[in-house]
Design a protein around this motif. Structure first.
Motif, PDB file in Angstrom:
ATOM      1  N   HIS A 105     -36.291  32.632  -2.073  1.00  0.00           N
ATOM      2  CA  HIS A 105     -35.627  32.019  -3.230  1.00  0.00           C
ATOM      3  C   HIS A 105     -34.667  30.903  -2.797  1.00  0.00           C
ATOM      4  O   HIS A 105     -34.433  29.950  -3.563  1.00  0.00           O
ATOM      5  CB  HIS A 105     -34.898  33.084  -4.034  1.00  0.00           C
ATOM      6  CG  HIS A 105     -35.825  34.092  -4.643  1.00  0.00           C
ATOM      7  ND1 HIS A 105     -36.688  33.775  -5.672  1.00  0.00           N
ATOM      8  CD2 HIS A 105     -36.047  35.410  -4.355  1.00  0.00           C
ATOM      9  CE1 HIS A 105     -37.390  34.837  -6.010  1.00  0.00           C
ATOM     10  NE2 HIS A 105     -37.016  35.848  -5.230  1.00  0.00           N
ATOM     11  N   LYS A 138     -39.052  29.360 -11.491  1.00  0.00           N
ATOM     12  CA  LYS A 138     -39.005  30.212 -10.305  1.00  0.00           C
ATOM     13  C   LYS A 138     -37.781  31.127 -10.273  1.00  0.00           C
ATOM     14  O   LYS A 138     -37.157  31.322  -9.232  1.00  0.00           O
ATOM     15  CB  LYS A 138     -39.073  29.352  -9.032  1.00  0.00           C
ATOM     16  CG  LYS A 138     -40.418  28.648  -8.871  1.00  0.00           C
ATOM     17  CD  LYS A 138     -40.566  28.011  -7.508  1.00  0.00           C
ATOM     18  CE  LYS A 138     -41.969  27.431  -7.340  1.00  0.00           C
ATOM     19  NZ  LYS A 138     -42.170  26.845  -5.992  1.00  0.00           N
ATOM     20  N   GLY A 139     -37.426  31.670 -11.434  1.00  0.00           N
ATOM     21  CA  GLY A 139     -36.333  32.632 -11.500  1.00  0.00           C
ATOM     22  C   GLY A 139     -34.955  32.021 -11.626  1.00  0.00           C
ATOM     23  O   GLY A 139     -33.956  32.743 -11.588  1.00  0.00           O
ATOM     24  N   TYR A 140     -34.864  30.714 -11.795  1.00  0.00           N
ATOM     25  CA  TYR A 140     -33.588  30.019 -11.957  1.00  0.00           C
ATOM     26  C   TYR A 140     -33.456  29.468 -13.376  1.00  0.00           C
ATOM     27  O   TYR A 140     -34.450  29.142 -14.033  1.00  0.00           O
ATOM     28  CB  TYR A 140     -33.473  28.859 -10.970  1.00  0.00           C
ATOM     29  CG  TYR A 140     -33.241  29.285  -9.542  1.00  0.00           C
ATOM     30  CD1 TYR A 140     -31.948  29.421  -9.035  1.00  0.00           C
ATOM     31  CD2 TYR A 140     -34.312  29.545  -8.699  1.00  0.00           C
ATOM     32  CE1 TYR A 140     -31.733  29.805  -7.727  1.00  0.00           C
ATOM     33  CE2 TYR A 140     -34.109  29.933  -7.381  1.00  0.00           C
ATOM     34  CZ  TYR A 140     -32.814  30.057  -6.900  1.00  0.00           C
ATOM     35  OH  TYR A 140     -32.606  30.447  -5.600  1.00  0.00           O
ATOM     36  N   PHE A 203     -29.254  31.776 -10.434  1.00  0.00           N
ATOM     37  CA  PHE A 203     -30.382  32.680 -10.228  1.00  0.00           C
ATOM     38  C   PHE A 203     -30.301  33.822 -11.233  1.00  0.00           C
ATOM     39  O   PHE A 203     -29.305  34.538 -11.302  1.00  0.00           O
ATOM     40  CB  PHE A 203     -30.375  33.229  -8.792  1.00  0.00           C
ATOM     41  CG  PHE A 203     -31.624  33.987  -8.446  1.00  0.00           C
ATOM     42  CD1 PHE A 203     -32.836  33.327  -8.318  1.00  0.00           C
ATOM     43  CD2 PHE A 203     -31.593  35.364  -8.274  1.00  0.00           C
ATOM     44  CE1 PHE A 203     -34.004  34.011  -8.009  1.00  0.00           C
ATOM     45  CE2 PHE A 203     -32.751  36.069  -7.965  1.00  0.00           C
ATOM     46  CZ  PHE A 203     -33.969  35.389  -7.829  1.00  0.00           C
ATOM     47  N   ASP A 204     -31.364  33.983 -12.035  1.00  0.00           N
ATOM     48  CA  ASP A 204     -31.324  34.920 -13.157  1.00  0.00           C
ATOM     49  C   ASP A 204     -31.041  36.363 -12.723  1.00  0.00           C
ATOM     50  O   ASP A 204     -30.230  37.057 -13.343  1.00  0.00           O
ATOM     51  CB  ASP A 204     -32.648  34.880 -13.932  1.00  0.00           C
ATOM     52  CG  ASP A 204     -32.909  33.526 -14.573  1.00  0.00           C
ATOM     53  OD1 ASP A 204     -31.933  32.848 -14.949  1.00  0.00           O
ATOM     54  OD2 ASP A 204     -34.092  33.138 -14.689  1.00  0.00           O
ATOM     55  N   ASP A 205     -31.709  36.812 -11.680  1.00  0.00           N
ATOM     56  CA  ASP A 205     -31.528  38.188 -11.200  1.00  0.00           C
ATOM     57  C   ASP A 205     -30.420  38.173 -10.155  1.00  0.00           C
ATOM     58  O   ASP A 205     -30.640  38.412  -8.966  1.00  0.00           O
ATOM     59  CB  ASP A 205     -32.844  38.706 -10.624  1.00  0.00           C
ATOM     60  CG  ASP A 205     -32.949  40.220 -10.678  1.00  0.00           C
ATOM     61  OD1 ASP A 205     -31.930  40.868 -11.003  1.00  0.00           O
ATOM     62  OD2 ASP A 205     -34.032  40.755 -10.384  1.00  0.00           O
TER      63      ASP A 205
END
Length: 258
Positions: A105, A138-140, A203-205
């Motif tokens: 990431h 990509k999760g962002y 970053f979402d997670d």
């Protein structure tokens, strides 16, 4: 597997937690992360910690930047950032530890910065999600500051938690204020970041890339009030009033602080 980041310096701020520093560096090593340079900025640690840090410098091949006396968070970040010579800086305080999925990431984050100059910061960790997020990829997600939003957390668009930034950060947003408490130092930089129209990704997670590790031997040097988490109804009401006051004060600060 090796993960090479030839345009990035790992900048670590350190104060009296040499065991935590060793754990952080060892984890990056075990993950195969290879940076162009590593800078450790020490804020006048005690002799026993500084001695161990110097020994770690030989083992992990980092550049150590020191000061004879403790001068606070602002000075520690400023002098550390001044020593960086690469285009990008990964900033991490010594009490964090990257997870196994961090390298993948982080590589994505670097790609985003290389592709679009509008990104000033990409955040990897937080206690709470930023209030308004616009999905990116990509999760962002992009952090969106909205003036009318009453959530006081919107002012913390910038955070001292682990993040990637351009190494020209101080030139664009100003140097960290020195001689004040660490939480106020962070807040003043957050205000400056918003005043100068900084843009960033989140970053979402946000609990999956870094873990904050503190032990009884090396506790956190930042202490926060327990009343903020109290279930007492009167305390909750007082906290709501306080947060509305902070929203107003922070809004005024954005206009008048220089």
């Amino acid at each position: 597997m090796q993960h090479q980041f030839p345009d990035t310096t790992l900048l670590i701020t350190h104060y009296n937690r040499s065991g935590s520093l060793e754990r952080l560096l060892s984890t990056f090593e075990s993950l195969g992360c290879q940076f162009a340079d590593i800078v450790v900025s020490d804020d006048g640690s005690k002799a026993e910690h500084l001695s161990k840090v110097k020994a770690l410098a030989d083992r992990f091949h980092f550049r150590l930047v020191t000061t004879p006396t403790n001068r606070g968070l602002g000075n520690n970040i400023n002098k550390g950032q001044d020593a960086v010579q690469t285009e990008y800086t990964l900033y991490v305080q010594e009490d964090f530890q990257p997870s196994d999925v961090f390298p993948k990431h982080f590589a994505d984050a670097l790609t985003f910065m290389r592709e679009d100059f509008k990104w000033d910061i990409i955040r990897f960790y937080a206690y709470f999600a930023y209030p308004t997020l616009r999905p990116f990829k990509k999760g962002y997600s992009e952090m969106v500051y909205r003036f009318w939003d009453l959530n006081h957390l919107k002012f913390y668009y910038y955070s001292d938690h682990p993040h990637l930034r351009r190494s020209t950060f101080l030139q664009k947003f100003g140097r960290y204020p020195e001689g004040i408490k660490g939480d106020l130092t962070e807040y003043r930089m957050a205000v400056s970041f918003l005043q100068k129209k900084g843009k960033g990704l989140f970053f979402d997670d946000f609990t999956k890339l870094f873990y904050q590790k503190n032990s009884s031997n090396e506790p956190s040097t930042m202490q926060r009030a327990d009343w903020k988490q109290s279930p007492n109804p009167l305390v909750k009401l007082a906290r709501l009033a306080y947060l509305r006051y902070r929203w107003l004060k922070n809004t005024i600060d954005l206009v008048i602080l220089k």
